[in-house]
Design a protein around this motif. Structure first.
Motif, PDB file in Angstrom:
ATOM      1  N   PHE A  93     -66.769 -15.523  19.862  1.00 39.19           N
ATOM      2  CA  PHE A  93     -67.913 -14.779  20.370  1.00 39.19           C
ATOM      3  C   PHE A  93     -69.177 -15.388  19.793  1.00 39.19           C
ATOM      4  CE2 PHE A  93     -66.672 -12.761  16.444  1.00 39.19           C
ATOM      5  CZ  PHE A  93     -67.870 -12.423  15.822  1.00 39.19           C
ATOM      6  N   PHE A  94     -70.313 -15.065  20.373  1.00 36.10           N
ATOM      7  CA  PHE A  94     -71.573 -15.577  19.852  1.00 36.10           C
ATOM      8  C   PHE A  94     -72.593 -14.459  19.801  1.00 36.10           C
ATOM      9  CE2 PHE A  94     -72.010 -15.736  24.311  1.00 36.10           C
ATOM     10  CZ  PHE A  94     -73.333 -15.928  24.684  1.00 36.10           C
ATOM     11  N   SER A  95     -73.551 -14.636  18.903  1.00 32.63           N
ATOM     12  CA  SER A  95     -74.544 -13.602  18.620  1.00 32.63           C
ATOM     13  C   SER A  95     -75.936 -14.213  18.665  1.00 32.63           C
ATOM     14  CB  SER A  95     -74.283 -12.966  17.247  1.00 32.63           C
ATOM     15  OG  SER A  95     -74.349 -13.954  16.224  1.00 32.63           O
ATOM     16  N   GLY A  96     -76.907 -13.385  19.017  1.00 31.53           N
ATOM     17  CA  GLY A  96     -78.308 -13.779  19.012  1.00 31.53           C
ATOM     18  C   GLY A  96     -79.115 -12.811  18.175  1.00 31.53           C
ATOM     19  N   SER A  97     -80.207 -13.308  17.605  1.00 33.55           N
ATOM     20  CA  SER A  97     -80.983 -12.487  16.686  1.00 33.55           C
ATOM     21  C   SER A  97     -82.469 -12.723  16.911  1.00 33.55           C
ATOM     22  CB  SER A  97     -80.602 -12.800  15.238  1.00 33.55           C
ATOM     23  OG  SER A  97     -81.462 -12.140  14.330  1.00 33.55           O
ATOM     24  N   LEU A  98     -83.262 -11.833  16.325  1.00 29.60           N
ATOM     25  CA  LEU A  98     -84.713 -11.971  16.405  1.00 29.60           C
ATOM     26  C   LEU A  98     -85.231 -13.148  15.611  1.00 29.60           C
ATOM     27  CD1 LEU A  98     -85.717  -8.200  16.056  1.00 29.60           C
ATOM     28  CD2 LEU A  98     -85.287  -9.498  18.140  1.00 29.60           C
ATOM     29  N   ASP A  99     -84.379 -13.780  14.769  1.00 30.21           N
ATOM     30  CA  ASP A  99     -84.840 -14.941  14.012  1.00 30.21           C
ATOM     31  C   ASP A  99     -84.898 -16.207  14.862  1.00 30.21           C
ATOM     32  OD1 ASP A  99     -82.182 -15.406  14.376  1.00 30.21           O
ATOM     33  OD2 ASP A  99     -81.661 -15.605  12.264  1.00 30.21           O
ATOM     34  N   GLY A 100     -84.395 -16.149  16.114  1.00 31.35           N
ATOM     35  CA  GLY A 100     -84.531 -17.277  17.024  1.00 31.35           C
ATOM     36  C   GLY A 100     -83.358 -18.218  17.072  1.00 31.35           C
ATOM     37  N   GLN A 101     -82.179 -17.795  16.650  1.00 34.26           N
ATOM     38  CA  GLN A 101     -81.024 -18.669  16.697  1.00 34.26           C
ATOM     39  C   GLN A 101     -79.814 -17.931  17.235  1.00 34.26           C
ATOM     40  OE1 GLN A 101     -79.699 -20.001  12.848  1.00 34.26           O
ATOM     41  NE2 GLN A 101     -80.139 -18.045  11.858  1.00 34.26           N
TER      42      GLN A 101
END
Length: 532
Positions: free
Chosen positions: A248-256
């Motif tokens: 699975f993959f995740s996204g964040s407010l840090d831009g990555q």
């Protein structure tokens, strides 16, 4: 009183047991039969084919037809045949001209309401005792249907003192959740495995991801390290395509974006920075990366996914690229604020829908300049949007006013076919079930409403997919034509500006030559006067 007769007290009767008696206690009704005149109806069609041609003349070959006509027109009996047919043809022409074929005979009839009935019914409501907003809702593949929900205020550093809850609800039991889980930090995102419905992945406020198994208890069975995770809260979380169905993959407010394997959460297996707008001399880094607000992945495109950002961009990502520019192939400037939701169409993977600010936009990967369909601005901000799982031409949206909107683009593109006030509070999440009958939507007070849709809002019709593909192709072609026309106008304006600049430069050169000439003759005249 003339007389009074007293009753005889001698009992001259016996009780009858049993008693058989029939009593009519209802209104009398009658039945009549009547024979009506029979109306016989039959269908009759006409198959018109062009005939009367010789065997050596093909009617669809223009050269054969033209050659045959010239040969017939040069025959001797052609003129006599035309003259003999002329009265009959003239009669039919006059008869046809006497009838207005294009007259609107029924223009004054008021429009009738549609036969289709679009109904939305609140089947159940699931309340949270702490009245906190629902941060994420996800359906599981269990039978009977269940869904998991996380509750928290999406404010970084918010310390309310309330427990960090993740509830798993049964759709037929709204009194209390069947399973409760407690992560260490507030949970911002949830996702469920399609192959293991007992496994839940939670993205937390501190940037880590936790793995829960409903069979193992309330605590997480695996956690990622804070040193190898995101630096900001996890804002998007999805399972991706893999052979083992564990990635699975995740996204964040840090831009990555980080890719994980649930069997080993000690470190991510891949990393990608969402940097698309940075100076030519700089390299992609966290300082120029775009904060991720939502992600979209479809198994039909295993190497591609879409990323919505906090700055209103939608980035098209292809993981098979070799360089950073080949991976982040293109982007669209979708909304003025953060992209709240993004989802590909089940009809064609080249089309996707987004929501943000006060609008809902439908985009095509073939058009980079503008969306192919844009809704009118809503009165309240749109917080979530999703395609109908089985009905290709329909999508649903919710807004902060507490309204649920259902759109059918084949019926009407300017307004929703039905609108339902679900809650007095703002709705923030919308998650339809994979079978399309049920929709889970939640408000900012922690209440999850289970909506039941009518049958014609759930199941597709026979030609829906074909007609919707035609609509997509037509709108895409229209945007291409408008884009090319706009480029022509800009090019024409640029040419006109260049022509004006050249003409101004020529006039200035002529003025300079004239002034120079006058100055020359003045100096010569002064010198001659001095000599004299």
């Amino acid at each position: 009183m003339l007389d009074s007769i007293y009753p005889n007290k001698i009992e001259q009767y016996i009780l009858r047991n049993p008693v058989h008696r029939e009593v009519q206690a209802t209104m009398p009704q009658s039945e009549h039969d009547a024979n009506t005149k029979q109306l016989l109806i039959h269908d009759q069609g006409i198959n018109h084919t062009e005939g009367g041609w010789p065997r050596d003349v093909h009617p669809y070959n223009e050269d054969h037809v033209a050659r045959h006509r010239r040969r017939v027109q040069h025959e001797d009996g052609y003129v006599h045949t035309i003259k003999s047919v002329q009265p009959k043809v003239k009669h039919y022409i006059d008869q046809n001209n006497a009838i207005d074929m294009y007259e609107s005979y029924f223009a004054d009839i008021p429009p009738q309401p549609p036969v289709e009935k679009y109904g939305v019914q609140i089947a159940n409501a699931f309340y949270n005792p702490h009245r906190r907003p629902v941060s994420s809702v996800v359906w599981t593949t269990d039978q009977p249907s269940r869904f998991a929900a996380s509750y928290c205020q999406k404010i970084v550093g918010n310390k309310s003192g309330l427990p960090n809850d993740i509830f798993v609800w049964d759709t037929h039991r709204q009194t209390s959740p069947i399973i409760q889980m407690f992560p260490e930090y507030p949970c911002w995102q949830l996702t469920c495995s399609n192959f293991e419905p007992e496994v839940l992945i939670a993205g937390l406020e501190n940037g880590t991801v936790h793995l829960f198994d409903t069979r193992s208890g309330r605590e997480a069975i695996s956690k990622s390290s804070i040193y190898n995770s995101h630096h900001d809260p996890v804002s998007a979380l999805l399972f991706t395509h893999s052979r083992t169905n564990t990635e699975f993959f995740s996204g964040s407010l840090d831009g990555q974006c980080l890719w994980w394997d649930k069997r080993n959460l000690s470190a991510p297996i891949d990393q990608l920075l969402m940097s698309v707008r940075f100076p030519a001399g700089d390299s992609p880094n966290l300082s120029n990366a775009e904060g991720v607000s939502c992600l979209e992945f479809d198994r039909g495109l295993p190497t591609k996914f879409l990323c919505g950002t906090e700055s209103g961009l939608v980035i098209n990502v292809n993981r098979m690229g070799r360089s950073h520019s080949e991976i982040l192939t293109s982007y669209w400037e979708a909304h003025t604020g953060p992209v709240r939701a993004i989802q590909r169409s089940t009809c064609t993977l080249r089309m996707f829908i987004t929501c943000g600010d006060w609008t809902v936009s439908i985009w095509s990967e073939e058009v980079r300049t503008a969306p192919i369909i844009v809704s009118k601005p809503y009165r309240y901000q749109v917080t979530d949007v999703a395609w109908a799982p089985l009905r290709y031409s329909s999508y649903m949206a919710v807004c902060e006013g507490g309204y649920f909107y259902y759109w059918d683009l084949l019926r009407n593109t300017s307004q929703a076919v039905t609108t339902h006030r679900v809650s007095n509070n703002g709705l923030i999440k919308l998650t339809p079930h994979s079978k399309g009958k049920m929709v889970a939507t939640s408000d900012n007070q922690g209440t999850i409403f289970l909506l039941n849709l009518a049958e014609n809002m759930t199941l597709p019709e026979e030609l829906d997919k074909q007609l919707f593909i035609q609509l997509y192709n037509r709108e895409t072609r229209r945007e291409h034509i408008l884009d090319s026309r706009l480029k022509e106008i800009h090019l024409k304006q640029r040419d006109e500006e260049k022509t004006e600049i050249k003409s101004i430069g020529a006039v200035e050169e002529e003025d300079v030559e004239q002034n120079t000439e006058e100055e020359y003759f003045r100096i010569v005249k002064e010198e001659l006067e001095k000599i004299e």
